[in-house]
Design an enzyme around this catalytic site. Structure first.
Site, short mmCIF file in Angstrom:
data_model
loop_
_atom_site.label_atom_id
_atom_site.label_comp_id
_atom_site.label_asym_id
_atom_site.label_seq_id
_atom_site.Cartn_x
_atom_site.Cartn_y
_atom_site.Cartn_z
N LYS A 1 10.16 33.82 35.66
CA LYS A 1 8.74 34.20 35.78
C LYS A 1 8.52 34.98 37.08
O LYS A 1 7.82 35.99 37.11
CB LYS A 1 7.85 32.95 35.77
N TYR B 1 13.98 28.82 34.99
CA TYR B 1 12.78 29.24 34.24
C TYR B 1 11.77 29.86 35.21
O TYR B 1 11.25 30.95 34.99
CB TYR B 1 12.18 28.04 33.51
N SER C 1 3.41 31.44 35.47
CA SER C 1 3.49 29.98 35.54
C SER C 1 3.42 29.51 36.98
O SER C 1 3.78 30.23 37.93
CB SER C 1 4.83 29.58 34.92
#
Ligand code: NAD
Ligand code: UFG
Length: 356
Positions: A164, A160, A125
């Site tokens: 990643k 988050y 991401s």
């Protein structure tokens, strides 16, 4: 025929991957715990490809059940989509995100190691990039020089993004010391749906993401959009994103696999001698290079749906990244990949589903 394990294959992006890979002549096997998806997706995939894909309801935390799947098939590669993915929720429950996203991925990698599955494409991401990067660019024409793959990736804006980032670090070491061949694909905001509208992005309850929220306002299911603040230093004060069509995005995964398949043989262990050796690793931004603000998206959706989209300005959402521009030129030159779908076509395909 090459066989691909797709984790999170009944989710939004994973289901589009299953369709594209099957249509490209690969065999796919889906594992998903259905925590953020449903069996309706399998029905939709069947309608598009003409047969039912192999599906196992497995939670990646359950290594025994996952191993049963590894025993049944001789996988050539893995595409790892399964993840908890709500940025704001990760700010409220960071430990849950670290535990879930990192620990269950390690269970998966243990099995890949044991069963000699060495090729993996990881759904990473844009949130891995350190934010804010130095000197945000104000001029859109200068933005081509914005985030490149070698920009700094740590000190992310939310847990988050940290999960990643951490997984990319783990995969880097697995490529150095366990012979994994890894491609990390870093993308931002996938939108749209397969043109058949048999598969789609339809989160349960109230959506977190902008486009499904706007669509639900257009259908009248939700009253109004909350625009998370309008006083940023952007074209109209609302945050800008690079929204990429999900079908283009999956095409990038196929191109990435072609690259993995063509890695020089010197990178693999000698035939019959399955020793750990140095693998291959690379990262690609899969972005369009097109920037759309929240209010520009509202206007585009109004045009495509013919509906009014009522909105109000609300406070900033915790964990939101600022303005993030990306340079997609590496994917273009190395993977020969480029996103081509117009914003209007992506919105039209989404609307087909919500309006049906
Ligand atoms: P999604 O929630 O639709 O799909 C994820 C799937 O993983 C779901 O079907 C869910 O049921 C499954 N899952 C979650 N935990 C699991 C577990 N423990 N075991 C088995 N299955 C599990 O999300 P998506 O939008 O399709 O995202 C796919 C991937 O792409 C994720 O890794 C996400 O972080 C990444 N990504 C998404 C976006 C985006 O905006 N949608 C942007 C960048 C990266
Ligand atoms: N937004 C609103 N109102 C809403 C929803 C979103 O104003 O109701 C705004 C957000 O503030 C943001 C933009 O619309 O400026 C896009 O928000 P999304 O929630 O659609 O997407 P994000 O950019 O926050 O995050 C997405 C995915 C993440 C992924 C990230 C980068 O949801 O999983 O892109 O990869 F990590």
């Amino acid at each position: 025929m090459k066989t691909i394990l797709i984790t999170g294959g009944t989710g939004y992006i994973g289901s589009h991957a299953v369709v594209a890979f099957e249509q490209a002549g690969y065999k796919t096997v889906i594992v998903d715990n259905l925590s953020n998806s449903s069996l309706k997706t399998i029905d939709g995939i069947e309608k598009i490809i003409g047969y039912r894909p192999d599906f196992f309801e497995v939670d990646l935390r359950d290594k025994t059940k996952l191993e049963d799947v590894f025993r049944k098939y001789d996988f050539d590669w893995v595409v790892h989509f399964a993840w908890l993915k709500a940025v704001w929720e990760s700010c409220e429950k960071p430990l849950e995100y670290f535990d879930n996203n990192i620990v269950w991925s390690i269970r998966l990698f243990e099995l890949m190691k044991d069963y000699w599955v060495r090729n993996i494409i990881f759904s990473s991401s844009a949130t891995v990039y350190t934010s804010p990067q130095p000197s945000p660019l104000k001029e859109r024409e200068q933005a081509q020089s914005w985030i490149k793959e070698d920009f700094v990736t740590w000190n992310t804006s939310n847990p988050y993004g940290t999960t990643k980032f951490l997984l990319e670090v783990i995969l880097t070491d697995l490529s150095k010391f366990a012979g994994f061949n890894v491609i990390n694909l870093r993308y931002f905001n996938p939108i749209g749906a397969h043109e058949s509208w048999y598969i789609w992005e339809d989160p349960d309850g109230i959506p977190n993401n902008l486009l499904p929220y706007i669509m639900k306002v257009a259908t009248g299911e939700l009253k109004k959009l909350r625009v998370f603040w309008d006083d940023y230093d952007t074209v109209d004060g609302t945050w800008v994103r690079d929204y990429i069509d999900v079908v283009d995005l999956i095409d990038g995964h196929l191109k990435a696999y072609e690259l993995l398949e063509n890695i020089p043989l010197s990178n693999f262990p000698p035939e019959g001698e399955r020793i750990a050796t140095k693998g291959f690793i690379d990262n690609f931004n899969l972005w369009v290079g097109r920037w759309v603000s929240v209010l520009e998206m509202v206007e585009a959706a109004k045009k495509v749906t013919g509906k009014d989209i009522t909105y109000e300005i609300a406070p900033r959402r915790e964990g939101d990244l600022g303005e993030v521009y990306c340079n997609p030129s590496k994917a273009k030159s190395i993977l020969d990949w480029e996103a081509t779908t117009s914003l209007e076509d992506s919105l039209r395909n989404s609307w087909k589903f919500y309006n049906k």
